[in-house]
Design a protein around this motif. Sequence first.
Motif, PDB file in Angstrom:
ATOM      1  N   GLY B 118       0.790  -1.226   0.000  1.00 30.29           N
ATOM      2  CA  GLY B 118       0.000   0.000   0.000  1.00 30.29           C
ATOM      3  C   GLY B 118       0.816   1.267   0.000  1.00 30.29           C
ATOM      4  N   PHE B 119       2.007   1.232  -0.573  1.00 23.07           N
ATOM      5  CA  PHE B 119       2.823   2.443  -0.661  1.00 23.07           C
ATOM      6  C   PHE B 119       2.166   3.430  -1.612  1.00 23.07           C
ATOM      7  N   LYS B 120       2.525   4.726  -1.484  1.00 25.24           N
ATOM      8  CA  LYS B 120       1.861   5.736  -2.318  1.00 25.24           C
ATOM      9  C   LYS B 120       2.470   5.873  -3.696  1.00 25.24           C
ATOM     10  N   GLY B 121       3.713   5.436  -3.878  1.00 27.03           N
ATOM     11  CA  GLY B 121       4.337   5.590  -5.198  1.00 27.03           C
ATOM     12  C   GLY B 121       4.752   7.031  -5.429  1.00 27.03           C
ATOM     13  N   GLN B 122       4.951   7.396  -6.703  1.00 31.04           N
ATOM     14  CA  GLN B 122       5.368   8.753  -7.064  1.00 31.04           C
ATOM     15  C   GLN B 122       4.364   9.357  -8.034  1.00 31.04           C
ATOM     16  N   PRO B 123       4.388  10.719  -8.231  1.00 29.70           N
ATOM     17  CA  PRO B 123       3.407  11.329  -9.148  1.00 29.70           C
ATOM     18  C   PRO B 123       3.612  10.856 -10.582  1.00 29.70           C
ATOM     19  N   ALA B 124       2.561  10.998 -11.397  1.00 31.10           N
ATOM     20  CA  ALA B 124       2.636  10.548 -12.783  1.00 31.10           C
ATOM     21  C   ALA B 124       3.373  11.556 -13.656  1.00 31.10           C
ATOM     22  N   THR B 125       3.320  12.842 -13.290  1.00 30.54           N
ATOM     23  CA  THR B 125       3.935  13.872 -14.148  1.00 30.54           C
ATOM     24  C   THR B 125       4.871  14.733 -13.303  1.00 30.54           C
ATOM     25  N   HIS B 126       5.113  15.920 -13.771  1.00 35.73           N
ATOM     26  CA  HIS B 126       6.004  16.877 -13.107  1.00 35.73           C
ATOM     27  C   HIS B 126       7.424  16.361 -13.056  1.00 35.73           C
ATOM     28  N   GLY B 127       7.902  15.821 -14.194  1.00 30.86           N
ATOM     29  CA  GLY B 127       9.329  15.518 -14.330  1.00 30.86           C
ATOM     30  C   GLY B 127       9.804  14.209 -13.765  1.00 30.86           C
ATOM     31  N   GLN B 128       8.958  13.331 -13.298  1.00 32.07           N
ATOM     32  CA  GLN B 128       9.419  12.058 -12.717  1.00 32.07           C
ATOM     33  C   GLN B 128      10.027  11.198 -13.826  1.00 32.07           C
ATOM     34  N   THR B 129      11.325  10.817 -13.664  1.00 31.62           N
ATOM     35  CA  THR B 129      11.968   9.992 -14.698  1.00 31.62           C
ATOM     36  C   THR B 129      11.875   8.542 -14.295  1.00 31.62           C
ATOM     37  N   LYS B 130      11.093   7.782 -15.028  1.00 33.22           N
ATOM     38  CA  LYS B 130      10.975   6.328 -14.870  1.00 33.22           C
ATOM     39  C   LYS B 130      10.704   5.916 -13.424  1.00 33.22           C
ATOM     40  N   THR B 131       9.980   6.710 -12.669  1.00 28.13           N
ATOM     41  CA  THR B 131       9.709   6.364 -11.270  1.00 28.13           C
ATOM     42  C   THR B 131       8.259   6.696 -10.962  1.00 28.13           C
ATOM     43  N   HIS B 132       7.391   5.690 -10.973  1.00 31.79           N
ATOM     44  CA  HIS B 132       5.991   5.952 -10.662  1.00 31.79           C
ATOM     45  C   HIS B 132       5.455   4.990  -9.617  1.00 31.79           C
ATOM     46  N   ARG B 133       5.996   3.771  -9.527  1.00 34.54           N
ATOM     47  CA  ARG B 133       5.474   2.775  -8.587  1.00 34.54           C
ATOM     48  C   ARG B 133       6.608   2.177  -7.765  1.00 34.54           C
ATOM     49  N   ARG B 134       7.717   2.924  -7.592  1.00 34.93           N
ATOM     50  CA  ARG B 134       8.865   2.339  -6.900  1.00 34.93           C
ATOM     51  C   ARG B 134       8.799   2.681  -5.419  1.00 34.93           C
ATOM     52  N   PRO B 135       9.552   1.929  -4.564  1.00 33.99           N
ATOM     53  CA  PRO B 135       9.452   2.184  -3.123  1.00 33.99           C
ATOM     54  C   PRO B 135      10.097   3.480  -2.677  1.00 33.99           C
ATOM     55  N   GLY B 136      11.029   4.046  -3.458  1.00 31.47           N
ATOM     56  CA  GLY B 136      11.714   5.265  -3.022  1.00 31.47           C
ATOM     57  C   GLY B 136      12.886   4.901  -2.110  1.00 31.47           C
ATOM     58  N   ALA B 137      13.018   5.579  -0.988  1.00 32.16           N
ATOM     59  CA  ALA B 137      14.152   5.333  -0.085  1.00 32.16           C
ATOM     60  C   ALA B 137      13.863   4.107   0.765  1.00 32.16           C
ATOM     61  N   ILE B 138      14.907   3.272   1.037  1.00 27.97           N
ATOM     62  CA  ILE B 138      14.670   2.049   1.820  1.00 27.97           C
ATOM     63  C   ILE B 138      15.285   2.115   3.206  1.00 27.97           C
ATOM     64  N   SER B 139      16.130   3.108   3.497  1.00 22.93           N
ATOM     65  CA  SER B 139      16.649   3.234   4.855  1.00 22.93           C
ATOM     66  C   SER B 139      17.214   4.628   5.024  1.00 22.93           C
TER      67      SER B 139
END
Lengths: 248, 242
Positions: B118-139
């Motif tokens: 149930g992570f929120k992911g990243q926005p669809a636009t506003h410059g996100q490069t190839k990152t929309h459903r990734r976990p982001g930071a892990i520690s």
Amino acid sequence: AYLRSSDAEPAKFKPPPKPVIIDKQKQTTERRFLSPEFIPPRGRTNPLKFSIERKDMIQRRKVFDIPEFYVGHILAVTTAEPNANDKTSRFVGICIQRGGKGLGATFVLRNVIEDQGVEICYELYNPRIQEIQVLKLEKRLDDNLMYLRDALPEYSTFDVNMKPQSYLNYEEVPVNKLQVRMKPKPWSKRWERPKYNVKGIKFELPEEKMKEAQKWSQPWLEFDMMREYDTSKIEEKIWKEVNEALKK
Amino acid sequence: MMPIWTKSGKKHAVTLLKVQDCHVLKYVSKEDSDGKSPKLIVGGKNGSPFSISESEMKIFREAGVPRKQKITSFKVTDDALIKPGTPLYAAHFRPGQVVDVTAKTIGKGFQGVMKRWGFKGQPATHGQTKTHRRPGAISTNKASKVYRGKKMPGRMGNIYRTSFGLKVWRINTKHDIIYVNGSVPGHKNCLVKVKDTKLPGYKDCNKNPPFPTYFADGGEELPEDLYDEEVFQFTEPSITYA
């Protein structure tokens, strides 16, 4: 030709043959109607679940009469309402959709009351429903009249104090080939697209728009064998079962 | 799943569970089970005896019972022991009791972090490069390691989960069906374990159950359908608020 009897006695008076009264109404076969919620949907559920549900549905129908009705009929439904003055609430409207299978079967009634469109979704087997009265019998060209939301309000207004129309057990339910006029676009759904297969709207759109809508047609769908669900045999079995149970 | 209406007019959704060929297979004493109470091993739903080994078939042979698809153990008190080989029926439970249901959840396969945790992911636009459903930071920087059990993508589903506190509304003794409130983990026609609640709030609900179980040849004749007091039965006329 004169009867020439060999005897001298005159021929006995033969009364004319009795006229045979052919009662056309009785002669025509009974209309077979199985409510669509009896037909089980395609899936992996155990058929035992459907037969148990059918028992419950038949039990309810024995106590409370659910009349035969289609989409397009005008119905009046009285339900028990705990917060009303006389504890009942009556709503009159045209049935625009019949959904759900089994005990959770629903139908949506639409009416326009004081310039406000109102739709109420009733459950057929809800014990709070006290009476379902068919006021007018007529089928429409479609199975789903959701487009009435985008049609001119005059097509959804029905008199709340309408008297029930008397009808005999006709062979067929009359089909009203009314073509409804719509409000200007935008609509809630793009009714001109072939996926909705709407026949009851008088489209006043230009030719190019109609041609553009045909781009979304899927002509292979009707030949898709995996989507075939032949319910004729299932329907017959269930119809027999339901009829026998209701006659008891 | 089916709707069920109470006499006050409220609708509840109900799951149907069928008790299919359940037998008690074995009694495990307190010392053997290494616990504080003896166990009874129960099996459900008959299956083919040819696809399992002889050592596994031993339990079924000793109990005199066909091979069962699912075997579970229930911790029992000493006065509730049943002889191995007795069949168990749906009438073991009565309407009004509260029950926990355990089953394997529907397997979803390898799933990403948004569906699995149930992570929120990243926005669809506003410059996100190839990152929309990734976990982001892990520690964090200070930790300089990733903690054990960090939520990451992986296989989701097909694990045992329990729904607690489900009320039993109705029991069908002819077809052995239990009508349980709400939803239950698992897919359609999956194998399920039904137990009395462990929740403390419902201790008073399970009064006077058939103890130790309902015996079919006990001479007690039950009607085909047993309803809870609040359930609206379809033989009654429509509800009115007088």
